[in-house]
Structure formats: structure tokens, C-alpha cells
Design an enzyme around this catalytic site. Structure first.
Site, PDB file in Angstrom:
ATOM      1  N   HIS A  90       0.851  -1.190   0.000  1.00 19.57           N
ATOM      2  CA  HIS A  90       0.000   0.000   0.000  1.00 19.57           C
ATOM      3  C   HIS A  90       0.886   1.240   0.000  1.00 19.57           C
ATOM      4  O   HIS A  90       1.826   1.336   0.797  1.00 19.57           O
ATOM      5  CB  HIS A  90      -0.908   0.033   1.239  1.00 19.57           C
ATOM      6  CG  HIS A  90      -1.785   1.241   1.255  1.00 19.57           C
ATOM      7  ND1 HIS A  90      -2.990   1.284   0.590  1.00 19.57           N
ATOM      8  CD2 HIS A  90      -1.615   2.466   1.805  1.00 19.57           C
ATOM      9  CE1 HIS A  90      -3.526   2.470   0.725  1.00 19.57           C
ATOM     10  NE2 HIS A  90      -2.707   3.206   1.465  1.00 19.57           N
ATOM     11  N   ASP A 169     -15.011   3.219   7.292  1.00 17.85           N
ATOM     12  CA  ASP A 169     -13.931   4.069   6.775  1.00 17.85           C
ATOM     13  C   ASP A 169     -14.418   4.953   5.634  1.00 17.85           C
ATOM     14  O   ASP A 169     -13.998   6.108   5.526  1.00 17.85           O
ATOM     15  CB  ASP A 169     -12.748   3.225   6.304  1.00 17.85           C
ATOM     16  CG  ASP A 169     -11.656   4.114   5.725  1.00 17.85           C
ATOM     17  OD1 ASP A 169     -11.137   4.956   6.484  1.00 17.85           O
ATOM     18  OD2 ASP A 169     -11.358   4.008   4.533  1.00 17.85           O
ATOM     19  N   ARG A 176     -13.751  13.368   6.874  1.00 15.57           N
ATOM     20  CA  ARG A 176     -12.429  13.963   7.136  1.00 15.57           C
ATOM     21  C   ARG A 176     -12.006  14.873   5.993  1.00 15.57           C
ATOM     22  O   ARG A 176     -11.408  15.939   6.200  1.00 15.57           O
ATOM     23  CB  ARG A 176     -11.380  12.863   7.343  1.00 15.57           C
ATOM     24  CG  ARG A 176     -11.535  12.141   8.676  1.00 15.57           C
ATOM     25  CD  ARG A 176     -10.731  10.852   8.708  1.00 15.57           C
ATOM     26  NE  ARG A 176      -9.348  11.062   8.354  1.00 15.57           N
ATOM     27  CZ  ARG A 176      -8.594  10.158   7.739  1.00 15.57           C
ATOM     28  NH1 ARG A 176      -9.076   8.987   7.398  1.00 15.57           N
ATOM     29  NH2 ARG A 176      -7.344  10.439   7.467  1.00 15.57           N
ATOM     30  N   SER A 191      -7.391   4.155   9.028  1.00 13.27           N
ATOM     31  CA  SER A 191      -8.127   4.091   7.769  1.00 13.27           C
ATOM     32  C   SER A 191      -7.449   3.097   6.816  1.00 13.27           C
ATOM     33  O   SER A 191      -8.089   2.197   6.260  1.00 13.27           O
ATOM     34  CB  SER A 191      -8.158   5.495   7.152  1.00 13.27           C
ATOM     35  OG  SER A 191      -8.525   5.452   5.802  1.00 13.27           O
ATOM     36  N   LYS A 195      -8.621  -1.372   6.179  1.00 10.52           N
ATOM     37  CA  LYS A 195      -8.925  -1.987   4.878  1.00 10.52           C
ATOM     38  C   LYS A 195      -7.940  -3.113   4.569  1.00 10.52           C
ATOM     39  O   LYS A 195      -8.323  -4.153   4.054  1.00 10.52           O
ATOM     40  CB  LYS A 195      -8.885  -0.919   3.772  1.00 10.52           C
ATOM     41  CG  LYS A 195     -10.091   0.039   3.863  1.00 10.52           C
ATOM     42  CD  LYS A 195      -9.977   1.215   2.932  1.00 10.52           C
ATOM     43  CE  LYS A 195      -8.954   2.210   3.405  1.00 10.52           C
ATOM     44  NZ  LYS A 195      -8.991   3.531   2.793  1.00 10.52           N
TER      45      LYS A 195
END
Ligand code: URA
Length: 434
Positions: A90, A169, A176, A191, A195
Site C-alpha cells: 500500500h 472508513d 475527514r 483508515s 482496509k
């Protein structure tokens, strides 16, 4: 962690507690996340709590509880029936960051499955799905069965994350985004990791970006974010490491959807810019190590040079109905920016280039805006390069030439050339955090 009903609390008491720098209990956190997801807690109350978290922080324990509460609002995927171990990557997001495209097929060459659940771009950073959608016919939405089949047969899949993963999320992130609370480290970490943990990967490599084009502008903040996410991953049983990498200048020589696919295919064909190749290889070595495979950098590079990664890419694209042989879209209009003086390019600002590309139509301002596949920027020089007055520094592409003016306003101030500087290329990887 279970989904047993939490006792009811008062949102105002929880907001006050965080405002006054108190630690929230497990039950308070579970309640507030569930109550926000089902609409009992209002947006304005969650916005106030998010701001209190941004200002006062959270302990490691609170962040883990918050992350688990978000995971438990949705489903968890299970890859244990696959024939291969799984490893995922990620990136916290940056300009020209197309690394997922060559990386997923490259890692799968070594019998490690890569389940990349990706998103679309918002603001100045691009989204992996937007990039791949510039390939004719390519389909982002897969069923869970299609995804599992592709992982078992080809070993790599890049697709849209289903709406069932950590639904809390999605709601929280949207809030946000419009309340100035995206940058809170506990909220970013929870967040991302909610996931990734719900996705069920066995190993995870985080590419935490630092610099003007990233969320984290300083190495210190990026380090804190990286360590927070690594701790969350490990606590959840996911083998997790992070690389801190440079995002003060764009990655590679292209920014924009089809342009970035073209560059990724160059990398898979054994060429491509050295920063994209080096980062792809470094992340692949880490992903493979996380999956228990000790593969050297040279072995990984060989799979880019000899066509094995390209074969995986073509199979991966074809499995999702993409036409590997169709020409990629090209912007209808181009304008060049020329070097005003000779010297060393000492700065090429990632944020400014990202904003200029976005203004050309490569990105979206709102969630449902369309993007132009051919829009974006080709870079002809990178920091550390010697340039000569009059040589092209970048080419801007768009289908809608009325966009040039605003894009040029940013692109023209994105770079600096110094006459007596020493050519020094930018550092790529700052540190590894485990
Ligand atoms: N990416 C996410 O998924 N969440 C954040 O909060 C920031 C980046």
C-alpha cells in the site's frame, strides 16, 4: 475482537473526553464507530471528535481499538484456500506513483499472490483504477469468486475494493476530507490498516511517502505514521514493514493515467526510468520476504528483463477484459514548457506537477467526476539533470485546451534551475521500518 453490542454512550461525553486529552475506553470506541456507521452519531459530532483526535492524538491501544472497530463494521476476506501465500503493498499516495502496475505482476512471477484492492484518485494524486481504465475494455469491478480464481491461476489481481470492507472508513474518510482532519496520523493509520487487515493479506509492505506531493511533508511525521501502521499490522498478525520514500518530486517521467500505464509497460519490458524500476524492485523484494521467499534483488530484476513479469501483466489485464494490444489514449492537444536558462534542475515539485496534471483533466475534484485518460504531463528532465536553455522540460497533454492556462500557471513555477549547482539526483528510499 467481537461484534457484541457495546453499551450506549453519549457522543458529547466521548468528544469532551478526547478534547480533554483523556484515553477512550474499548467500549466507547466500539460504540462511537458503530453508532456513526449506522447514523446514530451525527456528522458534526464525528467531525468534532476527529478534530479532537487530530489535536490531541491517540495511544497505540486506542488506535488498535479504533482500527478493529472499523474492521468489524464490514466483512473480512479469506485467502487461506489459495495455493500461494499472499503479499500486498500500500502506498500512502503520490504524484506519478504507478508502482502497483509493474509490481503486482512482478511479485506473482515468484509464486506469491498479490491481491491489490485499489481506489480512484482524488485531488492531486492519481488512482490506480483510473490508470488501468485507460486500457480498452479493462474492468475494475470483480466478484469475490473472479478475484479468487484470478489469484489462483495468474497470481495477481488489481481491482476495485468491494463496498463490504470497513464501511465505517468510507463514511469517515468522506467526512475527514471536508473537515480538515485527513492529516491526523491515528486516523490515516486506522483508515489504511482497517482496509488492509480486512482484506486478509498475509504480508504487507507500506510505501510511506514523504515530501510536498505526499500527506506527510516531513520525515519525522512519515516515520511516526509508518511505525503506527507497522505496529497495527503486526498486532493483527500481518507481517508488515514500511519503506519511507521520497515524494518531493514525481516518480518516473510521466504523470497522468494512460501516460503512466505506458511507462509501467516500459518497466515490464525491461526499460523505464531508474527510480520507478528501483522502487518496484525494492518493494518486490520486501513483499516476497514477507511471504517467506528469500529472493535477491538481481533475481527480481531478471524477471523484468526476461519477460516473465510482462507475461503475468498481459495475463492479468486480459483476465479483466483489457485489450493488451489496443493503443493507449493520447491527449488531443499538447504544449511544451522550455528551460528558461541553462544549469542544473535543482527542484521539480511533486505537488505542483500533480496539481498541474489534475488541472489538465487527469484527476477529479469530486468523487464522481470523469477523468481524461490521455491528460497529464511528460517530464523530460528530473532533479539533478543538467539542462540547456530552450530544451523541453515537460509536455502537457489534455483533450480540452482551455485547461492549459491554469495548468501552466502551476507547472511554470514547479521547477528551479541553478547555474552553479552540482548535479545530485534525489534520494529515493530514506529508511525501512519494521
Ligand atoms: N488513504 C486512506 O485510505 N486513508 C487515509 O486516511 C489516507 C490515505
Amino acid at each position: 475482537m467481537t461484534n457484541a453490542p457495546a453499551p450506549a454512550f453519549d457522543a458529547v461525553d466521548i468528544i469532551r473526553a478526547k478534547r480533554d486529552k483523556k484515553q477512550l475506553s474499548a467500549d466507547e470506541i466500539k460504540w462511537v464507530i458503530n453508532a456513526y456507521t449506522d447514523g446514530t452519531v451525527a456528522d458534526y459530532q464525528m467531525a468534532a471528535l476527529n478534530m479532537a483526535i487530530l489535536l490531541n492524538g491517540m495511544s497505540r491501544e486506542e488506535i488498535a481499538l479504533w482500527t478493529n472497530a472499523m474492521i468489524n463494521t464490514g466483512e473480512r476476506m479469506d485467502f487461506s484456500s489459495l495455493h500461494f501465500p499472499t503479499s500486498d503493498k500500500h502506498s500512502t499516495g503520490g504524484v506519478g506513483d504507478k508502482i502497483t502496475l509493474p509490481l503486482a505482476p512482478l511479485v506473482s512471477v515468484f509464486d506469491v499472490a498479490v491481491p491489490q484492492l485499489s481506489g480512484r484518485g482524488l485531488g492531486h494524486t492519481g488512482g490506480t483504477l483510473d490508470k488501468l481504465e485507460s486500457i480498452k475494455g479493462w474492468r475494475a469491478a470483480l466478484t469475490n469468486d473472479e478475484m479468487m480464481r484470478q489469484l489462483d491461476t495468474i497470481g495477481a489481481v488489481i481491482c476495485q475494493a468491494g463496498s463490504g470492507l470497513a464501511p465505517a472508513d468510507r463514511k469517515l474518510y468522506a467526512l475527514r476530507d471536508v473537515t480538515g482532519t485527513v492529516e491526523a496520523i491515528p486516523l490515516i493509520a486506522s483508515s489504511i490498516m482497517s482496509k488492509k487487515i480486512a482484506e486478509g493479506t498475509g504480508a504487507l509492505v507500506l510505501d510511506v511517502k514523504v515530501g510536498s506531493g505526499a500527506f506527510m511533508k516531513t520525515e519525522e511525521d512519515a516515520r511516526t505514521l509508518a511505525q503506527t501502521m507497522v505496529d497495527l499490522g503486526k498486532d493483527a498478525g500481518v507481517r508488515t514493514v514500511a519503506l519511507l520514500t521520497n515524494m518531493s518530486t514525481p516518480l518516473g517521467l510521466t504523470v497522468g493515467n494512460a501516460l503512466e500505464v505506458r511507462e509501467s509497460v516500459d518497466v515490464l519490458a525491461g526499460g523505464g526510468p531508474s527510480d520507478v524500476v528501483d522502487l518496484t524492485v525494492a518493494l518486490a523484494v520486501e513483499m516476497l520476504a514477507g511471504a517467506g521467499k528469500d529472493i535477491s534483488e538481481d533475481e527480481v530484476r531478471a524477471a523484468l528483463k526476461d519477460g516473465r513479469a510482462m507475461d503475468k501483466w498481459r495475463a492479468m489485464i486480459a483476465a479483466q477484459d483489457g485489450d493488451n494490444d489496443a493503443p493507449l489514449p493520447v491527449g488531443k492537444e499538447q504544449q511544451q514548457i522550455l528551460a528558461p536558462t541553462s544549469g542544473v534542475l535543482t527542484k521539480l515539485d511533486a505537488y505542483d506537477v500533480g496539481v498541474a496534471s489534475w488541472r489538465l483533466g487527469a484527476g477529479r475534484a469530486r468523487k464522481d467526476d470523469p477523468v481524461q485518460a490521455g491528460a497529464g504531463i511528460e517530464l523530460h528532465a528530473k532533479p539533478g539533470d543538467v539542462v540547456t536553455a530552450g530544451q523541453p522540460l515537460m509536455t502537457l497533454h489534455t483533450d480540452t485546451p482551455e485547461r492549459f492556462e491554469r495548468a501552466l500557471a502551476t507547472a511554470n513555477t514547479s521547477f528551479e534551475i541553478e547555474t552553479d549547482a552540482t548535479p545530485t539526483p534525489a534520494r529515493l528510499i530514506y529508511d525501512r521500518i519494521s
